[in-house]
Design an enzyme around this catalytic site. Structure first.
Site, PDB file in Angstrom:
ATOM      1  N   ASP A   7      -5.719  42.288  46.915  1.00 27.26           N
ATOM      2  CA  ASP A   7      -4.521  41.782  46.246  1.00 27.26           C
ATOM      3  C   ASP A   7      -4.912  41.518  44.794  1.00 27.26           C
ATOM      4  O   ASP A   7      -6.016  41.894  44.349  1.00 27.26           O
ATOM      5  CB  ASP A   7      -3.937  40.551  46.969  1.00 27.26           C
ATOM      6  CG  ASP A   7      -4.741  39.270  46.744  1.00 27.26           C
ATOM      7  OD1 ASP A   7      -5.842  39.336  46.139  1.00 27.26           O
ATOM      8  OD2 ASP A   7      -4.270  38.191  47.170  1.00 27.26           O
ATOM      9  N   CYS A  64      -9.536  39.442  48.187  1.00 28.66           N
ATOM     10  CA  CYS A  64      -8.422  38.638  47.666  1.00 28.66           C
ATOM     11  C   CYS A  64      -9.061  37.528  46.841  1.00 28.66           C
ATOM     12  O   CYS A  64     -10.213  37.668  46.412  1.00 28.66           O
ATOM     13  CB  CYS A  64      -7.519  38.128  48.787  1.00 28.66           C
ATOM     14  SG  CYS A  64      -8.272  36.950  49.933  1.00 28.66           S
ATOM     15  N   THR A  66     -10.042  34.471  47.681  1.00 30.25           N
ATOM     16  CA  THR A  66     -11.155  33.830  48.391  1.00 30.25           C
ATOM     17  C   THR A  66     -11.826  34.746  49.412  1.00 30.25           C
ATOM     18  O   THR A  66     -12.905  34.427  49.914  1.00 30.25           O
ATOM     19  CB  THR A  66     -10.627  32.614  49.187  1.00 30.25           C
ATOM     20  OG1 THR A  66      -9.602  33.097  50.075  1.00 30.25           O
ATOM     21  CG2 THR A  66     -10.055  31.549  48.273  1.00 30.25           C
ATOM     22  N   HIS A  97     -25.457  41.539  63.679  1.00 30.74           N
ATOM     23  CA  HIS A  97     -25.130  40.749  64.870  1.00 30.74           C
ATOM     24  C   HIS A  97     -23.660  40.797  65.275  1.00 30.74           C
ATOM     25  O   HIS A  97     -23.359  40.722  66.461  1.00 30.74           O
ATOM     26  CB  HIS A  97     -25.532  39.282  64.648  1.00 30.74           C
ATOM     27  CG  HIS A  97     -27.013  39.085  64.671  1.00 30.74           C
ATOM     28  ND1 HIS A  97     -27.597  37.845  64.700  1.00 30.74           N
ATOM     29  CD2 HIS A  97     -28.045  39.983  64.679  1.00 30.74           C
ATOM     30  CE1 HIS A  97     -28.923  37.979  64.715  1.00 30.74           C
ATOM     31  NE2 HIS A  97     -29.218  39.266  64.694  1.00 30.74           N
ATOM     32  N   HIS A 132     -26.509  41.801  71.201  1.00 33.34           N
ATOM     33  CA  HIS A 132     -25.294  41.584  70.415  1.00 33.34           C
ATOM     34  C   HIS A 132     -24.114  42.410  70.920  1.00 33.34           C
ATOM     35  O   HIS A 132     -22.958  42.031  70.723  1.00 33.34           O
ATOM     36  CB  HIS A 132     -25.575  41.853  68.938  1.00 33.34           C
ATOM     37  CG  HIS A 132     -26.678  40.993  68.423  1.00 33.34           C
ATOM     38  ND1 HIS A 132     -26.564  39.627  68.304  1.00 33.34           N
ATOM     39  CD2 HIS A 132     -27.962  41.306  68.081  1.00 33.34           C
ATOM     40  CE1 HIS A 132     -27.712  39.124  67.880  1.00 33.34           C
ATOM     41  NE2 HIS A 132     -28.575  40.123  67.748  1.00 33.34           N
TER      42      HIS A 132
HETATM   43  C1  RB5 Z   1      -3.363  34.637  45.944  1.00 33.12           C
HETATM   44  O1  RB5 Z   1      -2.988  33.697  44.986  1.00 33.12           O
HETATM   45  C2  RB5 Z   1      -4.357  34.043  46.903  1.00 33.12           C
HETATM   46  O2  RB5 Z   1      -3.725  33.145  47.744  1.00 33.12           O
HETATM   47  C3  RB5 Z   1      -5.025  35.148  47.687  1.00 33.12           C
HETATM   48  O3  RB5 Z   1      -5.652  36.027  46.821  1.00 33.12           O
HETATM   49  C4  RB5 Z   1      -6.094  34.728  48.662  1.00 33.12           C
HETATM   50  O4  RB5 Z   1      -7.053  33.923  48.064  1.00 33.12           O
HETATM   51  C5  RB5 Z   1      -5.650  34.212  49.947  1.00 33.12           C
HETATM   52  O5  RB5 Z   1      -6.449  33.872  50.833  1.00 33.12           O
END
Ligand code: RB5
Length: 149
Positions: A7, A64, A66, A97, A132
């Site tokens: 994203d 994304c 995080t 694993h 595993h």
């Molecule tokens: C987008 O703002 C953010 O929420 C997305 O990139 C991500 O971190 C979601 O887990």
């Protein structure tokens, strides 16, 4: 073939990963997004996860902000083992694993340099099998509703 998706929050990392793959002539297919304009990460998680479970791509990389949301969405697809990775040891162990088939990283928590390092480790580490296999099979049983303690 590696499936790539992101994203807006992971766009920078996917660009760095693409550069790494280009330099090594590793084939990939891009599922978007293609800019930092705001989009919904489940869309790209779904496309990449389907490309992996259909056999079109052997593995996937999703980014994304995080790495967390996009991994949650990808893991809803049967057969997907998407791992959020934030260190080199995790990149290696989730292949050895957990037999992870999608690497997830976060553009707001991981540098481009680190992302390339984790990609290199992930793509070059084999599944260990052995004990595993049984554990991964248990994950599949949970997924199928056939797991029993
Ligand atoms: C987008 O703002 C953010 O929420 C997305 O990139 C991500 O971190 C979601 O887990």
């Amino acid at each position: 073939m590696i499936a790539l998706g992101c994203d807006h929050g992971g766009y920078n990392l996917i660009c760095a990963v693409k550069k790494y793959l280009d330099e090594r002539n590793i084939a990939y297919k891009e599922f978007g997004t293609f800019s930092e304009d705001s989009v919904d990460y489940p869309v790209y998680a779904y496309k990449v996860a389907k490309a992996v479970t259909s056999g079109e791509c052997e593995m996937g990389i999703l980014c994304c902000g995080t790495g967390i949301g996009i991994s949650m969405a990808a893991n809803k697809i049967k057969g997907i083992r998407a791992a959020v990775v934030g260190n080199a040891f995790g990149a290696e162990m989730t292949r050895r694993h957990n037999h992870a088939n999608i690497l997830c990283m976060g553009g707001r928590v991981t540098s481009e340099e680190e992302a390339v390092k984790y990609t290199d480790i992930f793509l070059n580490t084999p599944e260990e099998g052995g004990r595993h296999d049984k554990r991964v099979a248990m994950i599949e049983q949970i997924e199928n509703g056939t797991f029993s303690e």
